[in-house]
Design an enzyme around this catalytic site. Sequence first.
Site, short mmCIF file in Angstrom:
data_model
loop_
_atom_site.label_atom_id
_atom_site.label_comp_id
_atom_site.label_asym_id
_atom_site.label_seq_id
_atom_site.Cartn_x
_atom_site.Cartn_y
_atom_site.Cartn_z
N CYS A 101 -1.76 -1.61 8.18
CA CYS A 101 -0.49 -1.57 8.74
C CYS A 101 -0.78 -0.23 9.27
O CYS A 101 -1.62 0.49 9.14
CB CYS A 101 0.87 -1.77 8.88
N CYS A 147 0.77 2.33 6.49
CA CYS A 147 -0.01 2.48 5.69
C CYS A 147 -1.57 3.06 5.79
O CYS A 147 -1.95 3.32 4.78
CB CYS A 147 -0.32 0.81 5.55
N GLU A 190 0.89 -1.15 -0.01
CA GLU A 190 0.16 -0.14 0.00
C GLU A 190 0.52 1.18 -0.21
O GLU A 190 0.91 2.50 -0.97
CB GLU A 190 -1.13 0.33 1.11
#
Length: 155
Positions: A83, A86, A55
Site C-alpha cells: 500500500c 508500506c 511489509e
Amino acid sequence: MNQDEFFMKEAIKLAELAVEHGNEPFGAVLVKDGMIVYSNENQIYSATDPTFHAESGLLRRFCAETGITDLYEYTLYSSCEPCFMCSGAMVWTNLGRLVFGASNRDLCSILGEEGSPCCEIVFEHSHHKPAFIGGVLRDENLSILASYFSHHAKG
C-alpha cells in the site's frame, strides 16, 4: 523455479499463516545475498494495529532488532503490492528492490474497487526509487486473496 519465485513462495506461506492467526492474507520476506534475513505476516488484528501490515511490520522490526536502516542491498518479497504507507516505508529505509505477487489493482478488483499502482506512484515521487517487479506467482496470490475476501471485509 527462479529465485524470485522461490522467495515469493515463502511470502505466500506467510500470507496463509496470517489467515490462520486471524489476520488478512499478506506476507513479506526480506532477502540479502540469496538468504532470508527476516520475514513477517500481516498482524493488523492480532496486534490490534491497523498499520501492522506485513511489509511495514517487517521493516520496523528488522531495523529495530538489527540497527540496520539502509536496506539498499536487500530485496523485499511481498505477496501483494504494498500500500502507500508500506511503499513509503520502503523509500525511507532505502530498499534496493521490491518483488510482489498480486497488484493493488488485482486486490481492489476482488474488493469491487478501482485500486491504483501504489508503489509506482510513491516511488515515482520520492527521493529514493527502489527497483520493483510485480506479478510473480500472481495467480497463486490472487487465489489466496479471493478465497479470504469472499468471506471477510477488508480492514
